[in-house]
Design a protein around this motif. Sequence first.
Motif, PDB file in Angstrom:
ATOM      1  N   SER A  41       2.816   1.853  55.586  1.00 53.59           N
ATOM      2  CA  SER A  41       2.600   2.859  56.532  1.00 53.59           C
ATOM      3  C   SER A  41       1.020   3.477  56.261  1.00 53.59           C
ATOM      4  CB  SER A  41       3.202   3.998  56.342  1.00 53.59           C
ATOM      5  OG  SER A  41       3.288   4.782  55.027  1.00 53.59           O
ATOM      6  N   GLN A  60       3.943   1.738  60.972  1.00 51.25           N
ATOM      7  CA  GLN A  60       3.660   3.081  60.818  1.00 51.25           C
ATOM      8  C   GLN A  60       4.642   3.735  60.168  1.00 51.25           C
ATOM      9  OE1 GLN A  60       2.721   4.486  64.747  1.00 51.25           O
ATOM     10  NE2 GLN A  60       0.987   3.235  64.993  1.00 51.25           N
ATOM     11  N   ALA A  61       5.891   3.593  60.214  1.00 52.65           N
ATOM     12  CA  ALA A  61       6.831   4.464  59.499  1.00 52.65           C
ATOM     13  C   ALA A  61       7.498   3.515  58.411  1.00 52.65           C
ATOM     14  CB  ALA A  61       8.017   4.715  60.465  1.00 52.65           C
TER      15      ALA A  61
END
Length: 233
Positions: free
Chosen positions: A131, A125-126
């Motif tokens: 992402s 996600q990061a």
Amino acid sequence: MTGKKLLFLGNGKARISSARLDLRFASHGLDVETFWAYGNEFPESLDGYSGIFLSGSPHGAYEDVPFIHQEHELIRDAADRGIPMLGICFGHQILASALCGRDQVFRRGQCEVGYKWLDVTSEAQADPVCSHLGAKMHMFVWHNDEVRADHPDMRVLASSDQCPNQVWRYRDRPVWGIQGHPEITLETAEDWFEASRARLEHDGADLDELMRTASEAEDAKLILDRFAGLCRQ
């Protein structure tokens, strides 16, 4: 051109594969310099490179082959310099072998082959190049060798039902490995599979099923594009 140079290491029997990923990276404004590592071609220095791509190979990262030993040294040098790196298939495996230990790559008991829906982990996600991924990503996978998933310096970003480490990142460094083959397009899939029919069928693949389930694997291709963008920064 941006003046940013990408080192493209060709680890296959041909200097550049038919997928022409060198042209894909060049389309992002990178000055791509190709060295045929399989033929023992390497740059004298990594000075001036803003990124490195490592291709697939018929060899295993654990083999006692001169170019493999030299590539291990190059990878460690690049990691010390903070140069972004991305490897596909063998490239994914040799990054793990060089940075996390030779015992991280092993021969599977059975080949994993086919288009798979991969489970994307929360670590993605990061992540700078992953992402954009949702909960799943679709990609063609074909491998007899595999990278372990339990090393403390590995951040696993995607896995399959048979392989827990399909996409990974080295620590928080700009280094990524992709086990599968995002370079295959729908346009080239049939020719690519036909050219490899004997080996694919030997490894348990059904070519009709491969074509039925084929996709553009756009999410996986976007990882390549985002890595190119990172190299241009």
